[in-house]
Motif scaffolding. Sequence first.
Motif, PDB file in Angstrom:
ATOM      1  N   UNK A  38      21.323  -5.558  -3.989  1.00 20.26           N
ATOM      2  CA  UNK A  38      21.199  -4.153  -4.334  1.00 20.26           C
ATOM      3  C   UNK A  38      20.101  -3.816  -5.416  1.00 20.26           C
ATOM      4  N   UNK A  39      19.867  -4.883  -6.206  1.00 17.00           N
ATOM      5  CA  UNK A  39      18.752  -4.672  -7.189  1.00 17.00           C
ATOM      6  C   UNK A  39      17.425  -4.500  -6.452  1.00 17.00           C
ATOM      7  N   UNK A  40      17.194  -5.509  -5.314  1.00 15.28           N
ATOM      8  CA  UNK A  40      16.216  -5.206  -4.504  1.00 15.28           C
ATOM      9  C   UNK A  40      16.076  -4.096  -3.967  1.00 15.28           C
ATOM     10  N   UNK A  41      17.126  -3.320  -3.161  1.00 14.94           N
ATOM     11  CA  UNK A  41      17.150  -2.141  -2.687  1.00 14.94           C
ATOM     12  C   UNK A  41      16.627  -1.117  -3.419  1.00 14.94           C
ATOM     13  N   UNK A  42      17.543  -1.105  -4.535  1.00  9.33           N
ATOM     14  CA  UNK A  42      17.277  -0.080  -5.649  1.00  9.33           C
ATOM     15  C   UNK A  42      15.804   0.084  -6.145  1.00  9.33           C
ATOM     16  N   UNK A  43      15.292  -1.251  -6.433  1.00  7.71           N
ATOM     17  CA  UNK A  43      13.970  -1.186  -7.087  1.00  7.71           C
ATOM     18  C   UNK A  43      12.892  -0.902  -6.086  1.00  7.71           C
ATOM     19  N   UNK A  44      13.001  -1.169  -4.619  1.00  5.77           N
ATOM     20  CA  UNK A  44      12.062  -0.968  -3.796  1.00  5.77           C
ATOM     21  C   UNK A  44      12.116   0.718  -3.562  1.00  5.77           C
ATOM     22  N   UNK A  45      13.250   0.949  -3.453  1.00  4.78           N
ATOM     23  CA  UNK A  45      13.841   2.569  -2.975  1.00  4.78           C
ATOM     24  C   UNK A  45      13.273   3.506  -3.973  1.00  4.78           C
ATOM     25  N   UNK A  46      13.340   2.890  -5.341  1.00  2.26           N
ATOM     26  CA  UNK A  46      12.686   3.615  -6.693  1.00  2.26           C
ATOM     27  C   UNK A  46      11.021   3.882  -6.460  1.00  2.26           C
ATOM     28  N   UNK A  47      10.488   2.753  -5.950  1.00  2.63           N
ATOM     29  CA  UNK A  47       8.900   2.857  -5.741  1.00  2.63           C
ATOM     30  C   UNK A  47       8.871   3.896  -4.587  1.00  2.63           C
ATOM     31  N   UNK A  48       9.451   3.807  -3.536  1.00  2.81           N
ATOM     32  CA  UNK A  48       9.268   4.671  -2.293  1.00  2.81           C
ATOM     33  C   UNK A  48       9.373   6.316  -2.753  1.00  2.81           C
ATOM     34  N   UNK A  49      10.318   6.267  -3.588  1.00  6.44           N
ATOM     35  CA  UNK A  49      10.713   7.734  -3.951  1.00  6.44           C
ATOM     36  C   UNK A  49       9.657   8.391  -4.945  1.00  6.44           C
ATOM     37  N   UNK A  50       9.481   7.262  -6.051  1.00  4.55           N
ATOM     38  CA  UNK A  50       8.344   8.078  -6.971  1.00  4.55           C
ATOM     39  C   UNK A  50       7.067   8.073  -6.331  1.00  4.55           C
ATOM     40  N   UNK A  51       6.445   7.261  -5.472  1.00  8.03           N
ATOM     41  CA  UNK A  51       5.370   7.505  -4.943  1.00  8.03           C
ATOM     42  C   UNK A  51       5.062   8.555  -4.010  1.00  8.03           C
ATOM     43  N   UNK A  52       6.307   9.026  -3.355  1.00 11.74           N
ATOM     44  CA  UNK A  52       6.248  10.056  -2.672  1.00 11.74           C
ATOM     45  C   UNK A  52       6.321  11.458  -3.238  1.00 11.74           C
ATOM     46  N   UNK A  53       7.102  11.319  -4.408  1.00 13.06           N
ATOM     47  CA  UNK A  53       7.280  12.578  -5.208  1.00 13.06           C
ATOM     48  C   UNK A  53       6.241  13.053  -6.139  1.00 13.06           C
ATOM     49  N   UNK A  54       5.494  12.086  -6.803  1.00 16.43           N
ATOM     50  CA  UNK A  54       4.431  12.474  -7.676  1.00 16.43           C
ATOM     51  C   UNK A  54       3.041  12.482  -7.320  1.00 16.43           C
TER      52      UNK A  54
END
Length: 314
Positions: A38-54
């Motif tokens: 869960x930590x791995x999925x969450x961490x990588x999902x945060x990266x994908x979201x942040x790099x797409x949103x900013x």
Amino acid sequence: MSMEMGNVTTVHEFTLEGFPAIQHLGKVLFLVHLLAYLASIAGNAVIITITSADPRLHTPMYFFLSIFSFFECCFTSTVIPKLLVILLLGKQTISFPACFIQAFVFVFLRAAGFLLIAVMSLDRYLAICKPLHYPTIMNLKICFLLVTACFALAFPLITGLVVKVSQLPFCGPHVIPHFFCDIGPLIHLSCSDTRSFEMLAFVLALVILLTSLVITIIAYSNIVVTIMRLPSAKEQQKAFSTCSSHLIVLSLMYGSCVFIYVKPKQTNRLDSNREAALVNTVVTPLLNPVIYTLRNKQVHRALRETMHRMKISR
């Protein structure tokens, strides 16, 4: 389980042995691996979201990082859910098609991931060693073409190997001494002469890993030389900080995969492969977001601003 018709054996399912030596710790291991997953999925999902949103992170470096994080989410999701079922419920069987699909997705994503790492190393080389030409060389079109090339190169090589192994005769036993379906253990289970298949798997692993490793070493050798020539100690420290994150992740990935795949004989080494595979499938995807990106100041800033906007919108 298998069905024999004359001299032909049709295999319906395999049994994944998991970790028999510590089977009594199933529920504890389930909790540990669930939290790591869960930590791995969450961490990588945060990266994908942040790099797409900013918009400030819409650069080749962060584009490749987001693709790499997506790879890691898919990669760990190929193995860990089945491991969790084994640890919690003790359901160790897996059907023949599901086993080979898992093996294909696992090896394909890892092969494409290593090719992507070589591309990311070239990107860092161009950014640090050729800064004036970097914006014109590494545009969005080239980034997409390079990612597509990683898929296009890995797909036929891995597909050919997995299809050939799936056509081998499996006469029994059908117990895989591993916690997921991987090419090495599957080749070892066949009752035919598998020396040519072992050599094929060895050569493919060697070619993919060495190609990626050589490109990475050449790129980072040039990067180190360029950094050492920088006049400011602060600039040197900043450049080394970015590169060190990449190199730590590379060491984990290359180390575990070389140990697992780059040896011509799989027999008698499968037990030790399980520990290396745990590093490859659990530890590395978990550490990637922390080591590779989340310690980056730009990502920190983007994450804080995104969380601030979310609070305001509430």
